[in-house]
Design an enzyme around this catalytic site. Structure first.
Site, PDB file in Angstrom:
ATOM      1  N   LYS A 110       0.805  -1.209   0.052  1.00 11.22           N
ATOM      2  CA  LYS A 110      -0.062  -0.058   0.063  1.00 11.22           C
ATOM      3  C   LYS A 110       0.945   1.415  -0.044  1.00 11.22           C
ATOM      4  CE  LYS A 110      -1.540   0.882   3.904  1.00 11.22           C
ATOM      5  NZ  LYS A 110      -0.781   2.269   4.362  1.00 11.22           N
ATOM      6  N   THR A 111       1.914   1.402   0.960  1.00 11.60           N
ATOM      7  CA  THR A 111       2.564   2.639   1.089  1.00 11.60           C
ATOM      8  C   THR A 111       3.715   2.905  -0.315  1.00 11.60           C
ATOM      9  OG1 THR A 111       2.718   2.285   3.347  1.00 11.60           O
ATOM     10  CG2 THR A 111       4.441   3.843   2.706  1.00 11.60           C
ATOM     11  N   ASP A 159      -4.559   8.173   2.336  1.00 11.25           N
ATOM     12  CA  ASP A 159      -4.201   6.879   3.010  1.00 11.25           C
ATOM     13  C   ASP A 159      -5.083   6.124   4.115  1.00 11.25           C
ATOM     14  OD1 ASP A 159      -2.582   4.665   3.471  1.00 11.25           O
ATOM     15  OD2 ASP A 159      -1.208   5.651   4.741  1.00 11.25           O
ATOM     16  N   GLU A 160      -5.467   4.810   4.012  1.00 13.23           N
ATOM     17  CA  GLU A 160      -6.236   4.366   5.041  1.00 13.23           C
ATOM     18  C   GLU A 160      -7.858   4.660   4.982  1.00 13.23           C
ATOM     19  OE1 GLU A 160      -5.230   1.720   6.614  1.00 13.23           O
ATOM     20  OE2 GLU A 160      -3.071   1.835   7.134  1.00 13.23           O
ATOM     21  N   GLN A 213     -10.003  -4.234   6.641  1.00  8.12           N
ATOM     22  CA  GLN A 213      -9.466  -4.004   7.854  1.00  8.12           C
ATOM     23  C   GLN A 213      -9.914  -2.607   8.436  1.00  8.12           C
ATOM     24  OE1 GLN A 213      -4.880  -4.322   7.583  1.00  8.12           O
ATOM     25  NE2 GLN A 213      -5.127  -4.493   5.370  1.00  8.12           N
ATOM     26  N   ARG A 215      -1.441 -10.560  10.377  1.00  3.06           N
ATOM     27  CA  ARG A 215      -0.050  -9.965  10.948  1.00  3.06           C
ATOM     28  C   ARG A 215       1.110 -11.182  10.640  1.00  3.06           C
ATOM     29  NH1 ARG A 215      -0.903  -5.659   9.436  1.00  3.06           N
ATOM     30  NH2 ARG A 215      -2.747  -6.679   8.451  1.00  3.06           N
TER      31      ARG A 215
END
Length: 729
Positions: A23-24, A210-211, A241, A591
């Protein structure tokens, strides 16, 4: 797919970035691409994040990618920081001066208290934290005081609407904004001054968020307004998420993106670079149960890896022991560093048993997103009471508890009490008991008498009663848990759960140490635990955290503990709540890089009482062919046929009622007490658990027990003589 998303520079774009899919990387490459390849001036780009850390990391990556070219002028930061910067330029148009101050949470509480005093609303009747929560939620949803007043459903909301209005006025008088204002004032500005909005739309031709699944209503509206002219809005997120609804996040923002922008292009990043195939298969099968979602399935670039391992324990102690054994075994036999392991739990209160095990086994650990159980304020407050009951010369503990809960005994009064004690040559507590000799005001005398009455009752009880019974009575007499419940905020409820865990610890201690369970023994145990240095090894430790705190992190080996109904999922029986709990479980699983251990306990102490537990429904939602029991057999080999009306077919309410208390030994050398008013069908009230109906009464005198179904806490079995039940007419 990453490249396609980066180079799609025109029009609205949504990138559904699954866990571990880069994503980043996509956001930073897109910004660099706009500047270097498309020739977009950095000042025309606005990138919004949720943390300063994320903003800093993005800027660093962008500078690295651009090398000789400059990113100077690029607007990148959190929603709050960027909007505060904008408001410095335009806030005068809303009647504030440019040198406005920003109130933090404590400043806001102080102003709310002033507003309540002005309205003659008691802080006891309506906790300040409750009011702050109502106002914050209203602001983030862009709801005005008048709207709350019209739709108020209870006393708290009616009064909070009045306070909200006065509070806003006082903020303006102070030329100040609170954190929520930083999000809603831009909307006011744009509505009242459309020419300013037009200027900013021209300036921010490219907007990246973002997010996006974590945005609230106010953030959604500002972004939509700023991007309305050029419509080059690029959002990155993962609906699977979305786990922060309690903080105001609105999942519909990402679910409805294509309705808001019908020509939007959607890119799904489903290639996961973090986890093994079996971990992703497990996560996919679980999240597929959710109705409110955008369908996608993560695929792995790695091998299938090991199956998930399910550990069944007798109780929470046994569960912690199993976790510790696995960590030590993998550390010794397979060479895993302690830093490779993470232990997740649903609530902060669960950390206590795991921490105790880590200390006993000398496993280095660190708590993330919180402090060690014994260092939490509410625990230290309760323990200070117990210490003072044992030793009334402990002045440090006395000063900690004298005005907790609030008794309006201020610093000036305490100073006068100290002077009186020094004059008489007596300990401070003795001065409190003899305060009538000091000529103090009647109001202070009443508060001191009430305090000493509580202490004397508890001291007398501690001579014969168990630690559990003393702590239960402490909570009953001081109403500390009730006050936290009344606040009804996420923070206060977490503190409430921690106190209930301390109560469970006391019961556990009493049950497991029949020959050495005095109050002194209990406090000695806590003292040894609280002085332990949890980070003995500065860079090699097991990470302990709630699942919420784990978002964005990754570990080779993950333990997901407490997988029981009413714990994980946590009391979630409304469809939307249950789906968020499932998303939280999905976050926990994704995770892990190499291995997942799932654990649950067949019984667990709750509110000081041992209860039978049901295995979490989430375990049954994982593909059974990739889950093995500790012995090595796969669940698929032992799937039990559900009978009609079996556990899986039961309604959520039925599942809720299936945590029955486990009988436990109760000391019998107590004064007898008859309770003729307590019988089957009686409605009663308990200081901690609230109102409930008596289902059954057994025994008499010191042995009398009542099984009660409480509206908020479920079914409990209590010793009548110490429960202090009040019969409701």
């Amino acid at each position: 797919m990453q490249r396609d998303a980066v180079t799609a520079t025109s029009g609205p774009v949504m990138v559904l970035a699954g866990a571990g899919s880069g994503k980043t990387r996509v956001i930073t490459y897109r910004i660099a691409y706009l500047i270097r390849n498309e020739g977009v001036p950095p000042g025309n780009i606005l990138a919004l994040t949720f943390t300063n850390k994320a903003a800093g990391e993005m800027r660093h990556r962008i500078d690295t990618l651009l090398q000789q070219r400059s990113s100077g002028g690029l607007w990148i930061g959190t929603f709050h920081s960027v909007f505060a910067r904008l408001l410095r330029n335009y806030i005068h148009l809303l009647g504030f001066s440019r040198n406005f101050t920003i109130f933090d949470a404590d400043d806001s509480k102080s102003l709310i208290r002033q507003s309540m005093t002005e309205l003659n609303i008691s802080h006891d009747a309506l906790p300040v934290n409750t009011v702050q929560g109502i106002i914050s939620r209203a602001k983030n949803s862009f709801i005005q005081p008048s709207a709350i007043q019209r739709n108020a459903g209870d006393y708290n909301q009616q009064k909070a609407a009045l306070i909200y209005e006065v509070y806003n006025r006082k903020l303006r008088e102070n030329n100040s904004l609170d954190f929520d204002d930083l999000l809603i004032k831009p909307i006011e500005l744009f509505n009242e001054h459309p020419q300013i909005l037009a200027e900013l739309q021209e300036m921010f031709r490219y907007i990246l968020i973002d997010e996006y699944q974590d945005t609230n209503r106010a953030q959604y509206l500002v972004a939509k307004m700023l991007g309305a002219r050029y419509r080059n809005i690029f959002v990155v997120g993962d609906d699977a998420q979305s786990i922060y609804s309690w903080r105001g996040a609105d999942i519909t923002n990402i679910l409805n993106f294509q309705e808001d922008y019908q020509d939007a292009r959607t890119f799904k990043l489903i290639e996961n670079y973090r986890s093994t195939g079996n971990i992703l298969k497990a996560a996919n099968t679980v999240i597929s149960r959710n109705v409110r979602q955008i369908k996608k399935e993560l695929i792995s670039h790695r091998s299938d890896g090991e199956p998930l391992t399910l550990m069944e324990a007798l109780d929470e102690r046994h569960e912690a022991e199993k976790v510790g054994e696995r960590i030590i075994s993998m550390h010794v036999k397979k060479g895993y560093e302690f830093s490779s392991f993470a232990v997740f739990y649903r609530t902060n209160a669960q950390s206590r048993v795991i921490e105790d095990l880590m200390r006993r086994q000398r496993i280095p650990y660190r708590i993330f997103g919180s402090v060690s159980f014994y260092k939490r304020k509410e625990i230290k407050d309760a323990v200070a009471y117990l210490r003072f009951i044992l030793n009334d010369r402990d002045t440090e503990s006395l000063l900690r508890i004298l005005n907790f809960p609030p008794r309006k005994i201020g610093d000036v009064s305490i100073s006068k009490l100290r002077d009186f004690a020094e004059e008489k040559g007596i300990p401070l507590y003795e001065a409190i008991r003899r305060a009538e000799e000091g000529g103090f005001q009647q109001r202070l005398m009443n508060a001191l008498n009430a305090f000493s009455s509580v202490i004397e009752q508890l001291k007398s009880m501690a001579e014969n009663a168990s630690v559990y019974e003393v702590l239960s009575e402490l909570f009953n007499l001081t109403s500390i848990p009730m006050l936290l419940q009344a606040e009804n905020t996420a923070e206060s409820m977490a503190r409430y759960e921690n106190l209930q865990e301390l109560l469970s610890m006391a019961r556990d201690f009493t049950d497991h140490n029949p020959d050495g369970c005095t109050l002194g023994d209990f406090l000695e145990n806590i003292s040894l635990a609280s002085t332990y240095d949890e980070t003995q090894d500065s860079d090699n430790y097991v990470s302990l955290m709630t699942v919420h705190a784990a978002k964005g992190l990754e570990f080779p080996v993950v333990f997901i503990t407490g997988l029981e109904e009413r714990l994980f999922p946590l009391n979630s029986y409304e469809p939307e709540e249950l789906e968020e709990e499932r998303r939280l479980f999905y976050v926990a699983m994704t995770r892990a890089q190499e291995k997942i251990f799932l654990s649950w306990a067949k019984s667990r102490y709750q509110y000081g009482q041992p209860h039978y537990c049901l295995k979490s429904m989430f375990i049954g939602e994982i593909d059974a062919s990739i889950v093995q029991r500790e012995g090595g057999t796969f669940l698929s080999e032992h799937i039990e046929k559900e009978k009609p009306g079996g556990a899986s077919a039961r309604s959520p309410l039925a599942r809720q009622q299936m945590t029955e208390p486990v009988s436990a030994a109760v000391p019998e050398n107590r004064p007898k007490q008859q309770s003729p008013g307590i019988r089957k069908g009686t409605m009663v009230h308990h200081a901690v658990f609230g109102s409930g109906m008596v289902l059954d009464v057994q025994g008499s005198g010191a042995k009398q027990k009542a099984r009660i179904n409480f509206r908020s806490a479920g079914e409990k079995t209590l010793m009548v003589q110490y429960a202090n039940l009040k019969v409701q007419q």
